[in-house]
Each structure stands twice: as C-alpha cells, then as structure tokens.
Write a protein that holds these residues in place. Structure first.
Motif, PDB file in Angstrom:
ATOM      1  N   ARG A 149       7.312   8.193  -5.743  1.00  0.00           N
ATOM      2  CA  ARG A 149       8.692   8.436  -5.100  1.00  0.00           C
ATOM      3  C   ARG A 149       8.977   7.451  -4.257  1.00  0.00           C
ATOM      4  O   ARG A 149      10.291   7.430  -3.860  1.00  0.00           O
ATOM      5  CB  ARG A 149       8.452   9.864  -4.492  1.00  0.00           C
ATOM      6  N   VAL A 150       8.108   6.567  -3.712  1.00  0.00           N
ATOM      7  CA  VAL A 150       8.466   5.404  -2.623  1.00  0.00           C
ATOM      8  C   VAL A 150       9.408   4.592  -3.391  1.00  0.00           C
ATOM      9  O   VAL A 150       8.975   3.846  -4.332  1.00  0.00           O
ATOM     10  CB  VAL A 150       7.270   4.830  -1.806  1.00  0.00           C
ATOM     11  N   MET A 151      10.693   4.323  -3.011  1.00  0.00           N
ATOM     12  CA  MET A 151      11.501   3.217  -3.500  1.00  0.00           C
ATOM     13  C   MET A 151      11.796   2.013  -2.483  1.00  0.00           C
ATOM     14  O   MET A 151      12.251   1.146  -3.035  1.00  0.00           O
ATOM     15  CB  MET A 151      12.836   3.824  -3.686  1.00  0.00           C
ATOM     16  N   ALA A 152      11.419   2.330  -1.159  1.00  0.00           N
ATOM     17  CA  ALA A 152      11.852   1.357  -0.208  1.00  0.00           C
ATOM     18  C   ALA A 152      10.911   1.293   0.861  1.00  0.00           C
ATOM     19  O   ALA A 152      10.457   2.397   1.375  1.00  0.00           O
ATOM     20  CB  ALA A 152      13.066   1.200   0.227  1.00  0.00           C
ATOM     21  N   VAL A 153      10.339  -0.002   1.299  1.00  0.00           N
ATOM     22  CA  VAL A 153       9.436   0.018   2.527  1.00  0.00           C
ATOM     23  C   VAL A 153       9.697  -0.839   3.294  1.00  0.00           C
ATOM     24  O   VAL A 153       9.826  -2.215   3.047  1.00  0.00           O
ATOM     25  CB  VAL A 153       7.824   0.012   2.148  1.00  0.00           C
ATOM     26  N   GLU A 212       0.868  -1.310  -0.075  1.00  0.00           N
ATOM     27  CA  GLU A 212      -0.010   0.072  -0.065  1.00  0.00           C
ATOM     28  C   GLU A 212       0.869   1.271   0.206  1.00  0.00           C
ATOM     29  O   GLU A 212       0.432   2.345  -0.495  1.00  0.00           O
ATOM     30  CB  GLU A 212      -0.862  -0.176   1.090  1.00  0.00           C
ATOM     31  N   ALA A 213       1.950   1.110   0.584  1.00  0.00           N
ATOM     32  CA  ALA A 213       2.752   2.283   0.573  1.00  0.00           C
ATOM     33  C   ALA A 213       3.532   2.675  -0.748  1.00  0.00           C
ATOM     34  O   ALA A 213       3.822   4.090  -0.939  1.00  0.00           O
ATOM     35  CB  ALA A 213       4.091   2.106   1.569  1.00  0.00           C
ATOM     36  N   TYR A 214       3.592   2.020  -1.714  1.00  0.00           N
ATOM     37  CA  TYR A 214       3.926   2.346  -2.780  1.00  0.00           C
ATOM     38  C   TYR A 214       3.043   3.140  -3.688  1.00  0.00           C
ATOM     39  O   TYR A 214       3.209   3.398  -5.119  1.00  0.00           O
ATOM     40  CB  TYR A 214       4.196   1.087  -3.675  1.00  0.00           C
ATOM     41  N   ASP A 215       1.716   3.391  -3.369  1.00  0.00           N
ATOM     42  CA  ASP A 215       0.938   4.365  -3.999  1.00  0.00           C
ATOM     43  C   ASP A 215       1.505   5.427  -4.658  1.00  0.00           C
ATOM     44  O   ASP A 215       1.132   6.038  -5.550  1.00  0.00           O
ATOM     45  CB  ASP A 215      -0.378   4.665  -3.223  1.00  0.00           C
ATOM     46  N   ASP A 216       2.731   6.087  -3.722  1.00  0.00           N
ATOM     47  CA  ASP A 216       3.340   7.297  -4.246  1.00  0.00           C
ATOM     48  C   ASP A 216       4.570   6.841  -5.044  1.00  0.00           C
ATOM     49  O   ASP A 216       5.269   5.990  -4.661  1.00  0.00           O
ATOM     50  CB  ASP A 216       3.846   8.261  -3.119  1.00  0.00           C
TER      51      ASP A 216
END
Length: 344
Positions: free
Chosen positions: A124-128, A118-122
């Motif tokens: 810019r997010v490359m790692a979670v 879910e955090a990869y919706d943006d």
C-alpha cells in the motif's frame, strides 16, 4: 513488529533509482558531493540520474566527469524549465521500482536509501520521505530563525511527527515514490514549483501527493526520520529578506495547489500547523526572551511575520487564480514514455 504508522515492518528492498535535478555550475561542488553520498549508500542505488535543466555546458561537464561511471547517467530536462519537469524527466529515464529524489545541494546519510526502501515492504505504501537537516553556512542556526519555519530553507520543521508515520505529503528534496504511483496520478505539475526564476515557489510535491491520494484512496504515504539528508543553507538564505520572500512565495504556491485539489485538502495540514505548532513556538520564544536567552523575542516575531506574509501571498495568489493567472499543467504519467537505458 509494527511501527507508529500501524504498518508491518519488514526488509523489503526494492531497486531504487536516485534522481538529482541540477541547473547551475555554481553548485558544481555540491553536485559532486550529492552524487558521492549516493554512491556511499549501504544499500546501493540501481542508478543515479543527473537531470540538467536547460544548461548544455553543465550537461557536457557532467558527462565528462562521470563518463567512466556506468551507474551515473546524465540527461537533459525534456520539458519546460523548472524542477517539476526535471523530476518528470528523471522518472521517465529511471529503471528502478522506486524513484528517490535528492536535492543537488544536499548529502545523504549512508543509510538513507535503506531506510526509504524498507518502508515499501507493504504494497500500500506509495511514497516515503525522510528528515532533512539544515547545514548552515555560518556553522550554526541564526538566533532569530525559528525551527517551526525550517521549511523555508527546504528542511524538516518543528511540528512534524517523529518516527515512521503516515503523512498527507512528503517533502520533495528528500522523497521517494513507487513507480506505479506516477501511473496512477501522473507526474509533477509544472507551473507550481521552482522554475529558475527569482521567486522561490514550491509545493509541487504537496499537490502530487494529494492527487495521488485521490487516485489511490488506499495509498499510504510515510515519512521515516531515520532517512536523513543534510541540506546546505547558503548565507543569503540565513537572512530575513529571504525568509520574507520565501514565505510569500509559499502563499502563492498554496493558492495554486488549492486551485488544483481544493482548499480543504490543500490547507488540511496547514490549519493544524497554524493552530497548534506556531502558537507554541511563539510562547516558547517569548519564554526564552523572559529568561534572557538570545533570539527568543526575534523568533517569536519571525513566526508572527511568517504567518502574516504567507497569508498575504495566499490571498494574492487566490485573487490571481480566480482571474485566470498562475497556469500550471498536470502531465500524464512520465513512465508512459518508457525507460531509456544508457546515457541519455
């Protein structure tokens, strides 16, 4: 809606490949439990890749175990012995937009992948990354073991911010990366992390994340403490001897990271940790001792010892690197080798 990271929340659900690096049949039951926890995810993984580190007998046994499971693929580490090369091999074979890593002696909460994805919706997010909780062999935390040093046993430690927040680096045993992150920054450096030897080195994910931030200055790295795994801590790692060995090795590893990315970046988070989190831990332990609570003085002493031993390892590692010791290699993007469908 926005979370503490300042990024918009959303239901982005990319396909995720899960990589589990394995090396010994001694962890057979753990490996099966790790794979079972991936198969039980509320968001199904695209595939589970078991990367075997130079152990043909274990590879054959796993191939037999999962021969009727098309979503589980077994492959051999194509690089030098060690966790970094194993992860790079997994990246090469992965077909998902996101590649997640799970330790072979950990089990994931059923919503682990969903929270990561879910955090990869943006874009810019490359790692979670997520939260790793210890599962102590004795059934409870040793009274002397400070939560501020849970990183010693591969777990999330006191002092990390709660919620979904931006961080300098994720922790490797419970982490995920967008595939394009490796195109930009290359793979995990070999020669920094664990290599099957006696000394429990680490920090390979720290070095990669700092390198990623330099390659993509706009990149966002997050942790979400709802993405939970539980990491088994064997009895041998509940002892002070392992604590001492692991903290010394961390110092050696940090020296290698500093050589790669510079001391300012390598120690940026650590300075805040030493200046704020650890003094508070010492005071907390001493306060517990005054109140007659078990282990308080021992925890305070362990924190002080941990700082001193880690610093000693860093100083020794710095001297070695200046003399040309401690070689490591930053490989090009593992994705450049292409994706290999089917069983490797």
């Amino acid at each position: 809606m926005h979370d503490r990271s300042g990024l918009p929340a959303g239901p982005a659900l990319p396909e995720v490949s899960v990589v589990v690096c394995v090396y010994t049949e001694d962890r057979w039951t753990d490996i099966l439990a790790a794979v079972a926890s991936v198969r039980a995810q509320s968001l199904p993984a695209l595939e589970t890749l078991l990367v075997v580190d130079h152990n043909p007998a274990l590879r054959k046994r796993l191939e037999r175990e999962y021969r009727d499971e098309p979503s589980v693929r077994v492959c051999a580490n194509a690089g030098p012995r060690g966790l970094s090369a194993g992860r790079n091999t997994g990246i090469t074979h992965a077909r998902g937009e996101v590649v997640a890593f799970l330790d072979d002696d950990a089990v994931a909460d059923p919503r682990w992948l969903r929270h990561l994805a879910e955090a990869y919706d943006d874009p810019r997010v490359m790692a979670v990354g997520g939260r790793t909780e210890p599962a102590w062999a004795s059934g409870r935390r040793p009274a002397w073991f400070p939560e501020e040093f849970d990183w010693v046993v591969g777990c999330t430690y006191r002092g990390l911010p709660p919620g979904r927040v931006r961080v300098r680096n994720v922790l490797g045993g419970n982490a995920s990366f967008r595939r394009t992150a490796f195109d930009a920054a290359g793979g995990f450096a070999t020669g920094i992390g664990r290599d099957g030897g006696r000394r429990p080195l680490g920090c390979e994910e720290t070095e990669l994340c700092i390198r990623l931030g330099r390659a993509l200055p706009e990149a966002v790295l997050l942790t979400d403490d709802r993405a939970v795994i539980r990491h088994r801590v064997p009895a041998a790692r509940e002892r002070f001897g392992y604590f001492r060995t692991r903290t010394y090795a961390e110092g050696l590893s940090k020296a290698l990271v500093a050589r790669s990315v510079g001391a300012d970046k390598a120690l940026e988070s650590e300075r805040r940790y030493v200046a704020r989190v650890l003094p508070a831990g010492v005071l907390r332990g001493l306060g517990d001792a005054v109140r007659g609570r078990p282990g308080g003085a021992a925890r305070a002493g362990a924190i002080v010892a941990g700082v001193l031993v880690t610093a000693a390892g860093y100083l020794v590692g710095t001297v070695r690197t200046r003399r040309g010791g401690g070689t490591f290699v930053v490989p090009p993007s593992p994705t450049a080798a292409g994706r290999t469908p089917g069983r490797a």
